[in-house]
Design a protein around this motif. Structure first.
Motif, PDB file in Angstrom:
ATOM      1  N   ALA A   7       0.836  -1.195   0.000  1.00  0.00           N
ATOM      2  CA  ALA A   7       0.000   0.000   0.000  1.00  0.00           C
ATOM      3  C   ALA A   7       0.873   1.249   0.000  1.00  0.00           C
ATOM      4  CB  ALA A   7      -0.927   0.006   1.203  1.00  0.00           C
ATOM      5  N   ARG A   8       2.008   1.172   0.684  1.00  0.00           N
ATOM      6  CA  ARG A   8       2.930   2.309   0.746  1.00  0.00           C
ATOM      7  C   ARG A   8       3.516   2.600  -0.638  1.00  0.00           C
ATOM      8  NH1 ARG A   8       6.945   2.632   5.674  1.00  0.00           N
ATOM      9  NH2 ARG A   8       6.726   4.852   5.928  1.00  0.00           N
ATOM     10  N   ASP A   9       3.849   1.544  -1.370  1.00  0.00           N
ATOM     11  CA  ASP A   9       4.359   1.704  -2.732  1.00  0.00           C
ATOM     12  C   ASP A   9       3.303   2.339  -3.632  1.00  0.00           C
ATOM     13  OD1 ASP A   9       6.784   0.591  -2.041  1.00  0.00           O
ATOM     14  OD2 ASP A   9       6.243  -1.423  -2.733  1.00  0.00           O
ATOM     15  N   ARG A  10       2.086   1.889  -3.441  1.00  0.00           N
ATOM     16  CA  ARG A  10       0.968   2.412  -4.239  1.00  0.00           C
ATOM     17  C   ARG A  10       0.770   3.900  -3.966  1.00  0.00           C
ATOM     18  NH1 ARG A  10      -2.726   1.368  -8.389  1.00  0.00           N
ATOM     19  NH2 ARG A  10      -4.567   2.572  -7.918  1.00  0.00           N
ATOM     20  N   GLU A  11       0.852   4.296  -2.713  1.00  0.00           N
ATOM     21  CA  GLU A  11       0.701   5.708  -2.356  1.00  0.00           C
ATOM     22  C   GLU A  11       1.817   6.544  -2.984  1.00  0.00           C
ATOM     23  OE1 GLU A  11       0.475   6.096   1.872  1.00  0.00           O
ATOM     24  OE2 GLU A  11      -1.285   4.783   2.002  1.00  0.00           O
ATOM     25  N   GLY A  12       3.028   6.029  -2.971  1.00  0.00           N
ATOM     26  CA  GLY A  12       4.156   6.736  -3.573  1.00  0.00           C
ATOM     27  C   GLY A  12       3.972   6.898  -5.070  1.00  0.00           C
ATOM     28  N   LEU A  13       3.493   5.848  -5.708  1.00  0.00           N
ATOM     29  CA  LEU A  13       3.244   5.897  -7.142  1.00  0.00           C
ATOM     30  C   LEU A  13       2.127   6.889  -7.458  1.00  0.00           C
ATOM     31  CD1 LEU A  13       3.820   4.835  -9.954  1.00  0.00           C
ATOM     32  CD2 LEU A  13       2.225   2.968  -9.505  1.00  0.00           C
ATOM     33  N   ASP A  14       1.061   6.856  -6.673  1.00  0.00           N
ATOM     34  CA  ASP A  14      -0.048   7.800  -6.877  1.00  0.00           C
ATOM     35  C   ASP A  14       0.436   9.241  -6.744  1.00  0.00           C
ATOM     36  OD1 ASP A  14      -1.824   5.742  -7.288  1.00  0.00           O
ATOM     37  OD2 ASP A  14      -2.700   5.824  -5.260  1.00  0.00           O
ATOM     38  N   GLU A  15       1.262   9.492  -5.748  1.00  0.00           N
ATOM     39  CA  GLU A  15       1.793  10.844  -5.532  1.00  0.00           C
ATOM     40  C   GLU A  15       2.675  11.278  -6.704  1.00  0.00           C
ATOM     41  OE1 GLU A  15       2.376  14.504  -4.212  1.00  0.00           O
ATOM     42  OE2 GLU A  15       0.973  13.080  -3.335  1.00  0.00           O
TER      43      GLU A  15
END
Length: 69
Positions: free
Chosen positions: A2-10
């Protein structure tokens, strides 16, 4: 994960925001250029430095409104 996903979204938001800002600046510059050309044409006509015929006026105003012409 989920942390990777948030970084990618940002990162995607940042890129999209940057591109939108660049597009807005480019559109503003085109508009400013158009206004400058129209004002310069008006200044020349008022001052008597430019004596266009009807065809010249139509061409210049059209190109001032659409820079691709």
């Amino acid at each position: 994960m989920a942390r990777d996903r948030e970084g990618l979204d940002e990162a995607v938001r940042s890129v999209c925001s940057s591109r939108a800002d660049e597009k807005r600046r480019a559109e503003d510059e085109v508009e400013r250029g158009r206004r400058r050309r129209i004002e310069e044409l008006k200044r020349q006509v008022r001052k008597g430095d430019y004596s266009p015929d009807l065809k010249d006026i139509a061409r210049l105003l059209t190109s001032a409104m659409d820079p691709t012409l």
